[in-house]
Each structure stands twice: as C-alpha cells, then as structure tokens.
Enzyme design. Structure first.
Site, PDB file in Angstrom:
ATOM      1  N   HIS A  17       0.857  -1.189   0.000  1.00  0.00           N
ATOM      2  CA  HIS A  17       0.000   0.000   0.000  1.00  0.00           C
ATOM      3  C   HIS A  17       0.888   1.232   0.000  1.00  0.00           C
ATOM      4  CE1 HIS A  17       0.865   0.529   4.285  1.00  0.00           C
ATOM      5  NE2 HIS A  17       0.550  -0.742   4.487  1.00  0.00           N
ATOM      6  N   HIS A  20       4.355   1.392   1.761  1.00  0.00           N
ATOM      7  CA  HIS A  20       5.482   0.730   1.097  1.00  0.00           C
ATOM      8  C   HIS A  20       5.984   1.555  -0.083  1.00  0.00           C
ATOM      9  CE1 HIS A  20       2.956  -2.492   2.950  1.00  0.00           C
ATOM     10  NE2 HIS A  20       4.121  -2.706   3.538  1.00  0.00           N
ATOM     11  N   CYS A 136       5.869 -12.808  17.738  1.00  0.00           N
ATOM     12  CA  CYS A 136       4.795 -12.277  16.877  1.00  0.00           C
ATOM     13  C   CYS A 136       5.163 -12.575  15.432  1.00  0.00           C
ATOM     14  CB  CYS A 136       4.610 -10.779  17.078  1.00  0.00           C
ATOM     15  SG  CYS A 136       3.471 -10.088  15.844  1.00  0.00           S
ATOM     16  N   CYS A 139       5.204  -9.345  13.199  1.00  0.00           N
ATOM     17  CA  CYS A 139       6.402  -8.512  13.382  1.00  0.00           C
ATOM     18  C   CYS A 139       7.657  -9.314  13.075  1.00  0.00           C
ATOM     19  CB  CYS A 139       6.560  -8.041  14.828  1.00  0.00           C
ATOM     20  SG  CYS A 139       5.291  -6.969  15.451  1.00  0.00           S
ATOM     21  N   CYS A 160      -0.037  -9.124  20.455  1.00  0.00           N
ATOM     22  CA  CYS A 160       0.965  -8.142  20.024  1.00  0.00           C
ATOM     23  C   CYS A 160       0.398  -6.730  20.173  1.00  0.00           C
ATOM     24  CB  CYS A 160       1.336  -8.409  18.566  1.00  0.00           C
ATOM     25  SG  CYS A 160       2.368  -7.125  17.856  1.00  0.00           S
ATOM     26  N   HIS A 163       0.054  -5.452  16.374  1.00  0.00           N
ATOM     27  CA  HIS A 163      -0.886  -6.099  15.459  1.00  0.00           C
ATOM     28  C   HIS A 163      -2.171  -6.602  16.103  1.00  0.00           C
ATOM     29  CE1 HIS A 163       2.915  -6.356  13.190  1.00  0.00           C
ATOM     30  NE2 HIS A 163       2.118  -6.114  12.185  1.00  0.00           N
ATOM     31  N   LYS A 317      -3.102   5.146  12.715  1.00  0.00           N
ATOM     32  CA  LYS A 317      -2.120   4.358  11.987  1.00  0.00           C
ATOM     33  C   LYS A 317      -2.792   3.689  10.796  1.00  0.00           C
ATOM     34  CE  LYS A 317       0.880   0.858  12.798  1.00  0.00           C
ATOM     35  NZ  LYS A 317       1.321  -0.340  13.424  1.00  0.00           N
ATOM     36  N   LYS A 320      -3.825  -2.634   7.314  1.00  0.00           N
ATOM     37  CA  LYS A 320      -4.761  -3.480   6.579  1.00  0.00           C
ATOM     38  C   LYS A 320      -5.921  -3.850   7.494  1.00  0.00           C
ATOM     39  CE  LYS A 320      -3.401  -4.406   2.405  1.00  0.00           C
ATOM     40  NZ  LYS A 320      -2.194  -4.381   1.806  1.00  0.00           N
TER      41      LYS A 320
END
Ligand code: MSP
Length: 704
Positions: A17, A20, A136, A139, A160, A163, A317, A320
């Site tokens: 996305h 990146h 995790c 991560c 986590c 996440h 943040k 996804k």
C-alpha cells in the site's frame, strides 16, 4: 564516486500500500538526484520472502510459499512499473528477492563468519541454546513482557501491541547471537558517527534502547516449526531467523558471498549503503544489523535513516486490519504519479509522521501543481507562443528602452531575479542533501511565487499592446522561461515526468535528469529557439467527481447497508419504513464470507460513550423521546430515540449510553436527530434495551 541506497525489503505475505510505496519514492528521488550529479548509483528494493508469516499467508491462500511470494512480487513489479520506479523508468537497479540462490550463498557465508567470530568480550558470537518465549509472526519478532498485552482470559496467549494478534509460544532449541556483548561497541559507533542513525531523535531512542541492556537474540528456528527459510549451515534441522536472512540481502544483492553478483555489481564498489527504513523497523537496522556485520567482519552501512509513518487523515495508523490504507490501485487510477511523489515529499516532514488522505492529495495537487507550477509553465509558454512567435525571447533590454521598462514597473536589473534563484538553489540543494524534502520544496515554490509575481506585476498582456515595450515584454518572459528551466532541473528527482515535459515544452533537448543542478548558470537558455508544443502539465482535479468515484470504489456497499439499517431500525418502525435488518454475524458465518465486513468497515462507525442530560416526550409522537446527550463535545447532541413506549424519560437522566456519533443528521417530526442511541432489540415486537456500561467511562470515549 558511487552511491548505494536501499529501501526495506517488503514482506511477501500481502500486497503493498502507500506506506510501502513511500519509501520507494524517497529512495528513487535520492537515487535520481545522485545520478543527476553524475554519481554512479545503485538502488535496491525488493521482497522479504521467508518465515512463518509468509508460510501462513500462503497456506491461507492455498499456495506454496514460493507461489505466494511470486504472486506478491508480480504485483510489486506491476506497481513499480506503473509508478515509474522500476529499472525501465530509471528507478531501482535490483528488485531483490531473498529466495534467490545467490542470496542463500551470501547469507550462509555471513553466518559461517559469525559462527567463527568472537564478540568484543571474547565469547563466541553464535552459540546453541534453548529459546522459551513469545513470538509475533506479523512482526517476525520475539516479544518481551513489556512488548505484549497480557490475555484477558487465563491460559490464552498474549497479544501483540502492534498487530493485536495472538503471539506464538516458542519453546525449542535455537542458535543465539550474543547481542548482549555488543552494547558498548554499538554505543561507541553511535557516539563517534552522529550521522549513523538519523534523525537525531531516532538516534537518541536507539541509544537509550542499547543503554538499557541488550539480550541475546535467537537467530534460528527448528525446521519442523518453520521450514520456509534459509537452512543453517551444517545444521539442516534449523532454518535461519527471517530477520537475520533479510538484513543480509543488502550485501548479497551487490555480490557478498557470490562471484557472479560480485562481477555483475560489485560489493566493494557500492558498499556501504544508505538504508532508508520506517521507524517501525529501526531497531533491526540500527542495532541488530551493525552487530551482525561487526561479528562478520564486514564494514558497517553509511547511515540508517528512519522516516515517520503515514497516518490516515484522522491521525490513525494505517493498517490493513483497520482498512484505512491508501491502495495503490486507487492512487494509480486517479492521480498523476508526479502528484503523488510531490505530495509524499512535500507533506511529510521527513522523520515525523504525516497524514495522507485523498482529499489532501487533491487539494495540494490543485493548489501547488495545477495552479502553481503547472500554471506558471503554461501561462509563460502560451505567452511566448502568442507574443514572441513561439521562440525563446531576447533577454536584454537595450539602454534606450531601460527607462520605459522601469516605468512599466519591471526591474531592469536582471541580477535581482538571477540572484534570488541562485540563492534558492543553494538552499534547496542543502535541504535536499539533509533529506528535508518538505523544506526543499517550500524553497522551490518560493521561486514559483516570485516568478508568478513578476509576471502579474509586469502584465505582459498590456506590454504586448505597446510596440515600444517589446523588449520589456521579451525580458519578462525570458526570465520566466529561464526560471522554469532551472526548476525543471531542480525538481527533476521529485517529479521526473513533469519536469521532462516542461523541459521539452521549453524546446530543450535531452533530459533535465542529466544536468547537474549546481552547474546551472543563469542565461543559458538559448534565445530565438523554437519552443515545443504547449500542453497542460497538471490538469486540475475535479475534487467532487474524483472523491465520489473513490468513495464508490473503496467503500464496500455492504458496509453502508449495515450502518444504514441499524440507524433506521432503531428510532421506531412507525417513523420510517426501515429496510429489513441485515444478517447477524452468526448468520453471516453460515451464508459465507461475502457477508462479512472488514474491521475497517466497522471502524467507520464512530461509536461514543454519551451521558443523557435531559429526556422528554414529543407531542403527537408516542414512540419518540427527545434526548440531549453529552458525548464529550462542546455542545450536547440532540438525539431522537424510538424508546418512549419502554422508558420513562426521567429514568434516563444521567444514564451512560452508546451513541453512533457520525450518523448523518436527519429530521424526524420537525426535530433534528444528531446521532443514534444503540439498543438491543428483543423479541417479536423489538423491545429496545439500551446498551450501557457497568464500569466508569468518560463521556466521548470511543468504542472499538
Ligand atoms: N520485511 C521487513 C523489512 C526487512 S528489511 C531487511 C518489513 N517489511 S514490511 O512489509 O512490513 O515493510 C515495512 C516498511 O514499509 C516500513 O519500514 C516502511 O518503510 C514501509 N511502511 C509500511 N507502512 C508504512 C506507513 N504507514 N507509512 C510509512 N511507511 C510505511 O518490515
């Protein structure tokens, strides 16, 4: 002189996305600016393809891990081509993949070297032990107690903090890297090379982390637990920890441990690199990576530069899971690549977090590019076509016309403008060199504003009516055209396509991408040469039209129906004809995946804690109550609720309730309802039972 710049290599578990894309844009911009100066540059991006996370994603998708990686890579390649970041468009030199056999070779070489090495304290750098703890997968990181959330129910795994997903319990034999012996050596590096970790705020964070004491790092997994990884040399029962393998890509790509790559690129030629990373993975790059290299006896990178993260327009943040990421397909479809590049570099103060929203992108494109640079370019070139026969006008005003020119308000001393632009060039390059792209672009836009001002003051359209002012007119347009030539060179690394376009329209040949900005000399735009065909560079974006198209593409209609149904159903069936309620989640399970909503769809509903301040009946509406509710805002909300048959108004005062706060206001019986109170609906008749809290909660708190 050579230069080597890298982005992180991205996990091949899911599609990229904007986040990146961003690091690639920054790296691409830096690479182009180096190439423009004639520096031989190598630019690496790529994918990180091993580990449990990719293994699991593949399994979910019914693919092998390699097929999963190939799938993600093909999307990356399509996207990098569409955004002009691939080799064919002058972007990256290698799309690195950790599944390349040469990478396996190089990684094994570094492992072997570390395995033979002694730490600064004289111990073996790698040793075998037993790992017991939490991991995790998302991560790809082992988590200590302060890095996870304890489970709500006993016996469940912790989750986590990043996440929100459950951690894996690991208890197995593992190779360890003796990181605990490297603290002092690392601190000495940060102290002696203040530019090693940038910006300063991040360097301080890293230093305090290291000062806090380092723990040894498990760098392998049993093959029986994670089979998708590089085998540990001489111990095939183990695969390497994915971060150990991934970090080393930066050197295997250019030839470390493999003759062929070495010949094709050259480790000594390009190493050390400038690593660009998001702040989320700074620790791996600024602590683990240098420690591995110290152990392996390899020179350290030049610098590790951490940028901030893109947040959504509300400051959340992007992820996804939240469903608030900016998708590359949408960007590609609706926006010029250069506008996206410009926005990314202009909007994020490098190092800090930034906010990205489609509306903001449209606003900036329209103000800075369509009305700013684009307009300056098209008005200048159009006037040259119209008043100067489509040829670059003459620059100098002869002695006998100076007075006339002055009378028309034009500064006859050309060095005023050339001095201004030369100074701007110095500041721009300085800011650019320090990676302060946002500041650099502000400086460039001060040039746009200045030249725009010169044109507006001189009013060429009036000068054109006076034969005596021909030279004045020519000089003004020359200055503007020459400034555009400079701008297209300076801005080329940021907006390669647009700058090439301006360059060509000015009638110039070649590319601004091969002109060294430091060498620009005022007045070198050749007079009398024909300009090119004038075309708009940045057409204005119709905000309403594009936003409605984007909203239609990005908002699943199912989500809207869910919200609408809940809204309409509650205030009382007599007031509106409510559509049938949507399926409950449990039913959705049975009907199939298409009925599920994404967590991001849920996140669109702004649920807030409210407190009822007043409640009264409404004349002639026996089902409705008029409530005033404090949802933590300046003013209480007025909300209508179809609960009058079941609740005495007095009994509701002070009661804590749940309010749908972002519901479009609507009128019922002449009263505006600014939200909705959430209630369970019981039995055939739909008796409402208001949702409330059993614990203390502040008004306005968000439900998630
Ligand atoms: N595979 C590891 C990196 C290994 S490098 C040897 C990894 N991959 S990742 O797919 O999670 O990509 C992380 C990187 O993507 C971040 O460090 C950053 O460069 C970029 N970004 C991802 N989301 C981002 C934002 N929301 N904002 C800005 N950049 C972000 O970690």
């Amino acid at each position: 002189m050579t230069f080597y710049v890298t982005t992180p290599i991205y996990y091949a578990n899911s599609l990229p996305h904007l986040g990146h894309l961003y690091t690639m844009i920054v790296a691409d911009t830096i690479a182009r600016s180096k190439r423009q100066k004639g520096i031989e540059t190598y630019f690496l991006t790529g994918t990180d393809e091993h580990g449990i996370n990719i293994e699991r994603a593949a399994q979910k998708a019914g693919r092998t891990p390699k097929e999963q990686a190939d799938y993600v890579v093909s999307y990356y390649k399509k996207m990098t081509a569409a955004f002009g970041l691939d080799t064919a468009h002058g972007g990256y030199d290698i799309f690195m993949r950790t599944t390349e056999p040469f990478h396996y070779q190089g990684v094994s070489e570094l492992w072997r070297r570390c395995a033979k090495a002694k730490t600064p304290k004289g111990n073996e750098a790698i040793y075998k032990g037993h790992y017991e703890g939490w991991f995790c997968a998302a991560c790809a990181e082992y988590k200590t107690e302060d890095e996870y959330r304890k489970p709500a129910t006993e016996g469940a795994p912790p989750t986590c903090l990043i996440h929100d997903t459950e951690l894996d319990r690991i208890s197995e034999d593992s190779y360890f890297f003796r990181l605990s012996d490297y603290g002092e050596a690392l601190l000495a590096i940060y102290e002696n090379q203040p530019d090693f970790v940038r910006p300063d705020s991040r360097r301080n964070e890293v230093m305090s982390f290291v000062r806090g004491g380092l723990q040894d790092l498990a760098i392998s997994r049993l093959k029986t637990s994670v089979s998708w990884g590089v085998p540990v040399p001489d111990d095939p029962d183990h695969t390497m920890y994915v971060w150990f393998d991934a970090l080393i890509n930066y050197i295997t790509a250019i030839g470390f441990g493999n003759e062929e790559r070495q010949k094709a690129v050259g480790f000594e030629k390009f190493w050390p690199a400038l690593h660009l990373v998001g702040k989320d993975i700074l620790r791996f790059h600024a602590v683990y990576w240098p420690a591995f290299l110290l152990a392996g006896g390899v020179q350290l990178p030049k610098a590790i530069v951490a940028h901030g993260m893109w947040l959504d327009p509300n400051g959340r943040k992007m992820s996804k899971t939240l469903g608030n990421t900016i998708e590359l397909d949408v960007l590609e479809k609706h926006f010029p690549v250069d506008a996206i590049r410009y926005f990314c570099l202009r909007e994020m103060v490098f190092g800090q977090d930034g906010r990205f929203g489609y509306e903001g992108l449209i606003d900036r494109t329209n103000s800075d590019l369509a009305n700013g640079l684009g307009n300056l370019s098209s008005r200048t070139l159009k006037m040259i076509s119209l008043y100067c026969d489509g040829r670059i006008p003459t620059r100098h005003i002869s002695e006998d016309k100076i007075l006339l020119a002055k009378r028309s308000g034009v500064d006859t001393d050309e060095t005023t403008v050339s001095g201004f632009i030369e100074l701007a060039r110095e500041q721009y390059l300085q800011q650019f060199e320090s990676l302060n792209f946002s500041r650099a672009l502000e400086v460039a836009w001060s040039v746009v504003a200045r030249i725009d001002g010169i044109i507006s003051d001189a009013k060429p359209w009036n000068l054109a009516k006076d034969d005596e002012q021909k030279q004045t007119l020519a000089a003004v347009l020359y200055r503007s055209a020459e400034a555009l030539r400079w701008l297209s060179v300076l801005l080329f690394p940021v907006m390669p396509q647009a700058c090439q376009e301006i360059w060509t329209q000015l009638g110039l040949s070649g590319s601004p991408g091969s002109i060294e900005p430091g060498q620009l000399t005022w007045g070198q735009l050749e007079e009398a040469k024909a300009i090119g065909e004038v075309r708009p560079i940045f057409p204005r974006i119709d905000k309403n039209k594009i936003m409605s198209e984007i909203n239609n593409e990005t908002e699943p209609s199912a989500a809207r129906a869910t919200v609408a149904d809940a809204v309409e159903g509650a205030p009382g069936k007599t007031e509106t004809q409510a559509p049938p309620p949507t399926q409950h989640a449990t039913e959705a399970d049975a009907v199939g995946v298409t009925s599920f909503i994404e967590i991001g769809d849920f996140a669109k509903v702004d649920l807030r804690v409210g407190q009822v301040l007043s409640a009264e009946r409404i004349p002639k509406a026996d089902k409705l109550l008029l409530l005033k509710i404090d949802v933590g805002e300046e003013q209480p909300r007025q909300v209508l609720a179809g609960i009058a048959e079941y609740y005495e108004p007095e009994k509701l005062i002070d009661r804590k309730v749940v309010v749908v706060a972002n519901l479009k206001p609507r009128k019922l019986r002449g009263y505006e309802s600014q939200g909705m109170v959430v209630a369970a609906s019981i039995g055939e008749e739909g008796r409402p039972v208001i949702a409330t809290f059993t614990e203390e909660v502040p008004n306005g708190a968000r439900l998630k």
